[in-house]
Design a protein around this motif. Sequence first.
Motif, short mmCIF file in Angstrom:
data_model
loop_
_atom_site.label_atom_id
_atom_site.label_comp_id
_atom_site.label_asym_id
_atom_site.label_seq_id
_atom_site.Cartn_x
_atom_site.Cartn_y
_atom_site.Cartn_z
N TRP A 19 59.95 -46.22 37.28
CA TRP A 19 60.11 -47.37 38.17
C TRP A 19 61.37 -48.17 37.88
O TRP A 19 61.98 -48.72 38.81
CB TRP A 19 58.88 -48.27 38.12
CG TRP A 19 58.71 -49.10 36.88
CD1 TRP A 19 57.99 -48.77 35.78
CD2 TRP A 19 59.24 -50.41 36.64
NE1 TRP A 19 58.04 -49.79 34.86
CE2 TRP A 19 58.80 -50.81 35.36
CE3 TRP A 19 60.02 -51.29 37.39
CZ2 TRP A 19 59.13 -52.04 34.80
CZ3 TRP A 19 60.36 -52.52 36.83
CH2 TRP A 19 59.92 -52.88 35.55
N GLN A 20 61.80 -48.23 36.62
CA GLN A 20 62.99 -49.01 36.32
C GLN A 20 64.26 -48.35 36.86
O GLN A 20 65.23 -49.03 37.18
CB GLN A 20 63.11 -49.24 34.82
CG GLN A 20 62.05 -50.22 34.30
CD GLN A 20 62.18 -50.48 32.83
OE1 GLN A 20 62.38 -49.56 32.03
NE2 GLN A 20 62.05 -51.74 32.44
N VAL A 21 64.24 -47.04 36.98
CA VAL A 21 65.36 -46.34 37.62
C VAL A 21 65.38 -46.68 39.11
O VAL A 21 66.44 -46.97 39.67
CB VAL A 21 65.25 -44.82 37.41
CG1 VAL A 21 66.42 -44.10 38.09
CG2 VAL A 21 65.24 -44.48 35.91
N MET B 65 59.57 -50.61 49.89
CA MET B 65 58.78 -51.82 50.06
C MET B 65 57.29 -51.55 49.90
O MET B 65 56.47 -52.46 49.86
CB MET B 65 59.06 -52.46 51.42
CG MET B 65 60.45 -53.09 51.54
SD MET B 65 60.78 -54.38 50.32
CE MET B 65 59.54 -55.60 50.74
N ALA B 66 56.94 -50.26 49.76
CA ALA B 66 55.55 -49.88 49.48
C ALA B 66 55.41 -49.36 48.05
O ALA B 66 54.37 -48.80 47.69
CB ALA B 66 55.10 -48.82 50.47
N ASP B 67 56.44 -49.57 47.22
CA ASP B 67 56.40 -49.07 45.84
C ASP B 67 55.25 -49.71 45.07
O ASP B 67 54.87 -50.86 45.32
CB ASP B 67 57.73 -49.40 45.14
CG ASP B 67 57.94 -48.57 43.89
OD1 ASP B 67 58.66 -47.56 43.95
OD2 ASP B 67 57.37 -48.94 42.82
N GLU B 68 54.70 -48.97 44.14
CA GLU B 68 53.56 -49.49 43.37
C GLU B 68 53.98 -50.62 42.43
O GLU B 68 53.13 -51.40 41.96
CB GLU B 68 52.90 -48.37 42.56
CG GLU B 68 53.81 -47.70 41.54
CD GLU B 68 53.12 -46.58 40.79
OE1 GLU B 68 52.01 -46.83 40.27
OE2 GLU B 68 53.68 -45.47 40.73
N TYR B 69 55.27 -50.72 42.14
CA TYR B 69 55.77 -51.78 41.26
C TYR B 69 56.45 -52.87 42.09
O TYR B 69 57.38 -52.58 42.86
CB TYR B 69 56.77 -51.22 40.24
CG TYR B 69 56.11 -50.42 39.14
CD1 TYR B 69 55.71 -51.04 37.96
CD2 TYR B 69 55.88 -49.05 39.29
CE1 TYR B 69 55.09 -50.32 36.95
CE2 TYR B 69 55.25 -48.32 38.28
CZ TYR B 69 54.87 -48.97 37.12
OH TYR B 69 54.26 -48.25 36.13
N TRP B 70 55.98 -54.10 41.91
CA TRP B 70 56.55 -55.19 42.71
C TRP B 70 58.01 -55.43 42.38
O TRP B 70 58.79 -55.88 43.23
CB TRP B 70 55.74 -56.48 42.52
CG TRP B 70 55.88 -57.13 41.16
CD1 TRP B 70 55.07 -57.00 40.09
CD2 TRP B 70 56.93 -58.02 40.76
NE1 TRP B 70 55.52 -57.75 39.04
CE2 TRP B 70 56.67 -58.39 39.42
CE3 TRP B 70 58.05 -58.55 41.39
CZ2 TRP B 70 57.50 -59.26 38.70
CZ3 TRP B 70 58.88 -59.42 40.68
CH2 TRP B 70 58.60 -59.76 39.35
N GLN B 71 58.42 -55.10 41.14
CA GLN B 71 59.82 -55.29 40.76
C GLN B 71 60.75 -54.43 41.61
O GLN B 71 61.85 -54.86 41.97
CB GLN B 71 60.02 -54.96 39.27
CG GLN B 71 59.26 -55.89 38.32
CD GLN B 71 57.89 -55.35 37.94
OE1 GLN B 71 57.26 -54.63 38.71
NE2 GLN B 71 57.43 -55.69 36.75
#
Length: 319
Positions: free
Chosen positions: A211-213, A237-243
Amino acid sequence: MVAQFESFSDDIDVLRLRCQSDDAGIRRVAMLELGEAFDPLAIDLLVAGLADGDAGVREAAAKSLDEHDGPEVVRALVAALEDSVPAVRSAAAESLAEKKECGCNDLLIERSGHADPFVRSAALRALRQLRDPEAMAASLRALQDPVPEVRREALGVLGYLKAEEALPALMNAAQDSDPTVRRTAMAALVFSKPGSHGAASLIRGLSDGHWQVREEAAASIGKARLTEAVPALIERMADEYWQVRAKAANGLGRLKARDAVGVLGQALQHSISNLRKEAAAALGEIGDAQAVPALNAAANDPDPDVRKLVRWALDRCAA
């Protein structure tokens, strides 16, 4: 910074005597005070402090040399990178990284090939701020280093140089086996132009398994104004991570992506206020009247910063 001792010529002599104390604690305090003593003798005393028998004194000297400049300072800090105590080495590396002009670029480039990976990475980190084109060849070689930290620092140098000839190497690094290296590659590719191979690497980064990538790829896409990445950003915008969603929202705002008004409006209802702020700001940047209903629905958001951005966005959409 105002020099603490420049009005009192005797103070540097007092500190010199403290540096000779049998008490290591007194010597450590003297090293810290010498960081604010803008006197040529202060540098000599601090450099000598790097050879003190007490590690705490050496660490304090390395930290205080952050406040002083000149080739002799850099040479001493580079030598301290090989200290036997990790805290001293780290303090020297931190001080080196702050030098924007050092006059010892060749020494740092040479140390980027040192046998010790800590020294290699510290030398590359110091080279980043210098933006020396002569460091490119060493940095490209360092991308093959077996140690991820060294590869990350090499990418930092290449990212600061923003050289088109380094682009193939940056693209390869975007597929590195280490996610921290891939993330740094995303940041280094920020100078990519629309339609370039670098842009394609950034878009692929939005689908990375880490996710950080994905987060860094979204941030760089926004900064690089890669309009062809809008569909991929909307998907994030549907990523599991809000960041990741927050950086995607920021990028969509920068790109003034009208196609994203719907997903950004939905993000105004997310439980994380930082994401709601980014969504409101993005809708304001886009300035599309279609966003007004979603913005009105968020007008009483519990977070005052969100409410402020919603009001700003409504003004922009009404203009």
